[in-house]
Design an enzyme around this catalytic site. Structure first.
Site, PDB file in Angstrom:
ATOM      1  N   HIS A  56      34.983  45.865  46.108  1.00  0.00           N
ATOM      2  CA  HIS A  56      34.870  45.371  44.667  1.00  0.00           C
ATOM      3  C   HIS A  56      33.242  45.486  44.346  1.00  0.00           C
ATOM      4  CE1 HIS A  56      36.646  42.763  41.503  1.00  0.00           C
ATOM      5  NE2 HIS A  56      35.511  43.167  40.862  1.00  0.00           N
ATOM      6  N   ASP A 148      39.821  45.856  36.798  1.00  0.00           N
ATOM      7  CA  ASP A 148      39.276  44.717  37.066  1.00  0.00           C
ATOM      8  C   ASP A 148      38.166  44.605  35.812  1.00  0.00           C
ATOM      9  OD1 ASP A 148      38.079  42.458  38.399  1.00  0.00           O
ATOM     10  OD2 ASP A 148      36.241  43.465  38.406  1.00  0.00           O
ATOM     11  N   HIS A 175      42.915  41.998  38.809  1.00  0.00           N
ATOM     12  CA  HIS A 175      42.108  40.751  38.237  1.00  0.00           C
ATOM     13  C   HIS A 175      43.020  39.765  37.793  1.00  0.00           C
ATOM     14  CE1 HIS A 175      38.572  39.179  35.782  1.00  0.00           C
ATOM     15  NE2 HIS A 175      39.601  38.913  35.539  1.00  0.00           N
ATOM     16  N   HIS A 228      39.020  38.722  43.736  1.00  0.00           N
ATOM     17  CA  HIS A 228      38.373  37.534  43.895  1.00  0.00           C
ATOM     18  C   HIS A 228      39.133  36.155  43.766  1.00  0.00           C
ATOM     19  CE1 HIS A 228      38.830  38.657  39.838  1.00  0.00           C
ATOM     20  NE2 HIS A 228      37.893  39.627  39.679  1.00  0.00           N
ATOM     21  N   ASN A 274      33.455  35.429  36.593  1.00  0.00           N
ATOM     22  CA  ASN A 274      34.805  35.415  35.997  1.00  0.00           C
ATOM     23  C   ASN A 274      35.723  35.827  37.520  1.00  0.00           C
ATOM     24  OD1 ASN A 274      37.021  35.180  34.669  1.00  0.00           O
ATOM     25  ND2 ASN A 274      36.815  37.100  33.663  1.00  0.00           N
ATOM     26  N   ASP A 301      32.255  41.555  44.318  1.00  0.00           N
ATOM     27  CA  ASP A 301      32.149  41.737  42.928  1.00  0.00           C
ATOM     28  C   ASP A 301      30.765  41.545  42.295  1.00  0.00           C
ATOM     29  OD1 ASP A 301      33.111  41.570  40.178  1.00  0.00           O
ATOM     30  OD2 ASP A 301      34.037  39.707  40.190  1.00  0.00           O
ATOM     31  N   HIS A 305      23.991  42.562  35.480  1.00  0.00           N
ATOM     32  CA  HIS A 305      23.939  42.553  34.121  1.00  0.00           C
ATOM     33  C   HIS A 305      22.225  42.469  33.643  1.00  0.00           C
ATOM     34  CE1 HIS A 305      27.975  42.133  32.922  1.00  0.00           C
ATOM     35  NE2 HIS A 305      27.919  41.208  34.074  1.00  0.00           N
ATOM     36  N   PRO A 319      29.793  37.489  31.934  1.00  0.00           N
ATOM     37  CA  PRO A 319      29.817  37.067  33.514  1.00  0.00           C
ATOM     38  C   PRO A 319      29.730  37.902  34.614  1.00  0.00           C
ATOM     39  CG  PRO A 319      32.108  37.662  32.548  1.00  0.00           C
ATOM     40  CD  PRO A 319      30.930  38.011  31.462  1.00  0.00           C
TER      41      PRO A 319
HETATM   42  O1  DOR Z   1      32.189  38.132  36.584  1.00  0.00           O
HETATM   43  C1  DOR Z   1      32.679  39.410  36.645  1.00  0.00           C
HETATM   44  N1  DOR Z   1      32.028  40.360  36.251  1.00  0.00           N
HETATM   45  N2  DOR Z   1      33.895  39.456  36.721  1.00  0.00           N
HETATM   46  C2  DOR Z   1      34.732  40.514  36.397  1.00  0.00           C
HETATM   47  O2  DOR Z   1      35.912  40.400  36.420  1.00  0.00           O
HETATM   48  C3  DOR Z   1      33.911  41.584  35.698  1.00  0.00           C
HETATM   49  C4  DOR Z   1      32.409  41.597  36.183  1.00  0.00           C
HETATM   50  C5  DOR Z   1      31.830  42.547  35.427  1.00  0.00           C
HETATM   51  O3  DOR Z   1      32.080  43.838  35.069  1.00  0.00           O
HETATM   52  O4  DOR Z   1      30.796  42.213  34.975  1.00  0.00           O
HETATM   53 ZN    ZN Z   2      37.292  41.000  38.310  1.00  0.00          ZN
END
Ligand code: DOR
Ligand code: ZN
Length: 427
Positions: A56, A148, A175, A228, A274, A301, A305, A319
């Site tokens: 992931h 996801d 997810h 997750h 998330n 995960d 960002h 998230p």
């Molecule tokens: O925190 C998360 N970020 N959860 C997810 O399911 C997607 C991921 C993202 O792509 O940033």
């Molecule tokens: Zn996810």
């Protein structure tokens, strides 16, 4: 490629230090080894493990190359001890067709630091309405399908996806988030969210989907993978489903093994993820479930960002957290130092089980003569301080910033080639 000797290493952290000879990408000898022209990596008693496999990872290419690319994410993976990663499909454009998945795989091969396996979307555009061309993508080599970021919430679509996945011998990774229960959700639904005035994300939104999907998988005779896992209740559902013969596997992230919603106190969106950070009781239960095998493996995960998407007010922030370069250390901190896992256990949850779940024949293999040299060397006694700015990732959104963590990756080998050593990517 010259032969390589790993000098003074301890496979699975067991026994006295020994030497491992690698020739033509394969483990050629263990014990007293000799090769005149060999390159040498000094182990100094470090723990030798099968290379880690991440089911992931968000690599953000195509579409958000300002936050991560296949090149920078591959470097982060190699430095984190990974030899294979699964690149999630929520890119732009979405990896819901042959063209995008082939592009991701090709870029991964060009970079060559880690095996990059594209995940295919389950539904077109991750919209949850129409099944994507799973067969076409499977023929292009896709082993894992996931929407996801979004839940495949429609039970009929999920049922069909499971039926197709069985026929194609691939796995659907869910997810688990019932979207009707998480409209506007910002934090784990509980005391802390109420106190902070954040809209709650109830545990039942995850647990109800996992229960439903386990029943659907059993009914379809198909395999299911749960992304997750974050709550005690989900661990209970998985134990129940496995006991009645459901072919279900599950992952937990490093951040859900360490962090709780107490971190939300400062409203720093670096802690927004998330599914959300849960309670100390959940963290405790997740560790136990992983040690027991109710949860099969660790997956990062890894979710890079941009600064402007994290350094803003809580509700506007995206998230996600970086994970590739801290995963091993968080597992050491939460599972090894606590006595819940030994190094064989770490090999199981970081490498062997994820490789099995995804059906990778040459990863997660035993450290034996004749096996492919996909390996990770770990210094169990090292400690280091997390500095997001020093990561290979473009993004810096690590919730572990400034923490001193135990255990460090000394070297990573992909088919006998050194892809990371001493915290650097070799030239
Ligand atoms: O925190 C998360 N970020 N959860 C997810 O399911 C997607 C991921 C993202 O792509 O940033
Ligand atoms: Zn996810």
């Amino acid at each position: 490629m010259n032969p390589l000797i790993l000098k003074g290493v301890r496979p699975y952290g067991e026994g006295d230090p020994t030497d491992v000879l690698i020739r033509d990408g394969v483990i050629a000898a263990i014990g007293s080894v000799e090769a005149e022209d060999a390159e040498v990596v000094e182990g100094n008693g470090a723990v030798l493990l099968p290379g880690f496999v991440d089911l992931h990872t968000h690599l953000r290419e195509p579409g958000r190359e300002d936050t991560e690319t296949i090149a920078t994410g591959s470097a982060a993976a190699a430095l984190g001890g990974y030899t294979a990663v699964f690149a999630m499909a929520n890119t732009n454009p979405v990896a819901d067709n042959e063209v995008v998945v082939q592009h991701v795989a090709r870029r991964g091969r060009e970079v060559g630091l880690v095996d990059v396996h594209p995940v295919g979307a389950v539904t077109v555009g991750l919209e949850g309405v129409k099944l994507a061309e799973l067969g076409t993508m499977a023929r292009a080599g896709v082993r894992v399908f996931s929407d996801d970021g979004h839940c495949v919430h429609d039970p009929l679509i999920m049922r069909r996806a499971l039926e197709y996945s069985k026929a194609l011998d691939v796995v659907v990774a869910q997810h688990a988030e019932e979207p009707r229960l998480t409209v506007g959700a910002q934090a784990h639904e509980g005391e802390q969210a109420s106190r902070l005035g954040l809209q709650g994300w109830p545990a039942a939104a995850e647990e109800s989907i996992v229960a439903r999907d386990c029943l659907l998988a059993l009914h379809a005779g198909a395999r299911l993978h749960v992304c997750h896992v974050s709550t005690t209740g989900t661990a209970d559902v998985l134990r129940w489903a496995k006991a009645r013969g459901t072919d279900v596997s599950a992952e937990v992230t490093p951040h859900h093994l360490l962090l709780t919603d107490e971190r939300l106190e400062t409203y720093d969106p670096v802690n927004k993820v998330n599914p959300p950070l849960r309670t100390a009781a959940d963290v405790h239960k997740l560790r136990e479930a992983l040690a027991e095998g109710v949860i099969d493996c660790v997956a990062t995960d890894h979710a890079p960002h941009a600064v402007q998407d994290k350094d803003c007010e809580w509700s506007a922030a995206r998230p996600g957290m970086l994970g590739l370069q801290t995963a091993l250390s968080i597992v050491v901190e939460t599972m090894v130092r606590t006595g819940l896992l030994d190094w064989r256990g770490v090999a199981r949850v970081m490498s062997e089980r994820p490789a099995e779940i995804a059906g990778l024949p040459d990863q997660g293999r035993p450290i034996e003569v004749g096996e492919p040299a996909n390996l990770t060397l770990v210094d169990p006694d090292a400690t280091w301080t997390v500095r997001g700015a020093e990561f290979a990732s473009i993004a810096v959104n690590t919730p572990f910033e400034g923490m001193e963590l135990p255990g460090a990756v000394v070297a990573t080998l992909l088919r006998g080639r050194v892809t990371a050593v001493g915290g650097r990517i070799p030239a």
